[in-house]
Design a protein around this motif. Structure first.
Motif, PDB file in Angstrom:
ATOM      1  N   UNK A 131     -43.138  40.024 -71.304  1.00 29.25           N
ATOM      2  CA  UNK A 131     -43.573  38.823 -72.014  1.00 29.25           C
ATOM      3  C   UNK A 131     -44.347  39.204 -73.275  1.00 29.25           C
ATOM      4  N   UNK A 132     -45.237  40.184 -73.172  1.00 26.48           N
ATOM      5  CA  UNK A 132     -45.982  40.631 -74.352  1.00 26.48           C
ATOM      6  C   UNK A 132     -45.045  41.210 -75.396  1.00 26.48           C
ATOM      7  N   UNK A 133     -44.018  41.942 -74.960  1.00 31.19           N
ATOM      8  CA  UNK A 133     -43.057  42.512 -75.896  1.00 31.19           C
ATOM      9  C   UNK A 133     -42.252  41.414 -76.581  1.00 31.19           C
ATOM     10  N   UNK A 181     -43.167  37.346 -83.176  1.00 30.53           N
ATOM     11  CA  UNK A 181     -44.118  37.193 -84.270  1.00 30.53           C
ATOM     12  C   UNK A 181     -44.031  38.307 -85.307  1.00 30.53           C
ATOM     13  N   UNK A 182     -43.215  39.326 -85.057  1.00 28.36           N
ATOM     14  CA  UNK A 182     -43.055  40.408 -86.024  1.00 28.36           C
ATOM     15  C   UNK A 182     -42.431  39.883 -87.321  1.00 28.36           C
TER      16      UNK A 182
END
Length: 69
Positions: free
Chosen positions: A35-37, A43-44
């Motif tokens: 999920x963090x990835x 958002x990148x």
């Protein structure tokens, strides 16, 4: 029979602790890290102004009119 409850309880507490650590590890590496990835990848290349313009043109905001009006 003497001390049977204490002996069994000790074994079950150790087993419950091991199972809970396993569940935590599975959740961390199976849910939290992916999920963090996914958020980091999203958002990148995220452009907030582009998203704002798309939502404004779609009429999402009441106080911001689309361009040309």
């Amino acid at each position: 029979m003497r001390g049977l409850l204490a002996k069994r309880l000790r074994i079950h507490i150790i087993g419950a602790f091991a199972v809970s650590l396993g569940v935590v590890a599975l959740y961390k590496f199976g849910v939290a890290e992916p999920r963090k990835k996914a958020y980091a990848d999203y958002y990148k290349n995220f452009d907030a102004m582009k998203e704002f313009e798309l939502m404004r043109e779609a009429g999402v905001f009441q106080s911001a009119r689309p361009k040309g009006e």
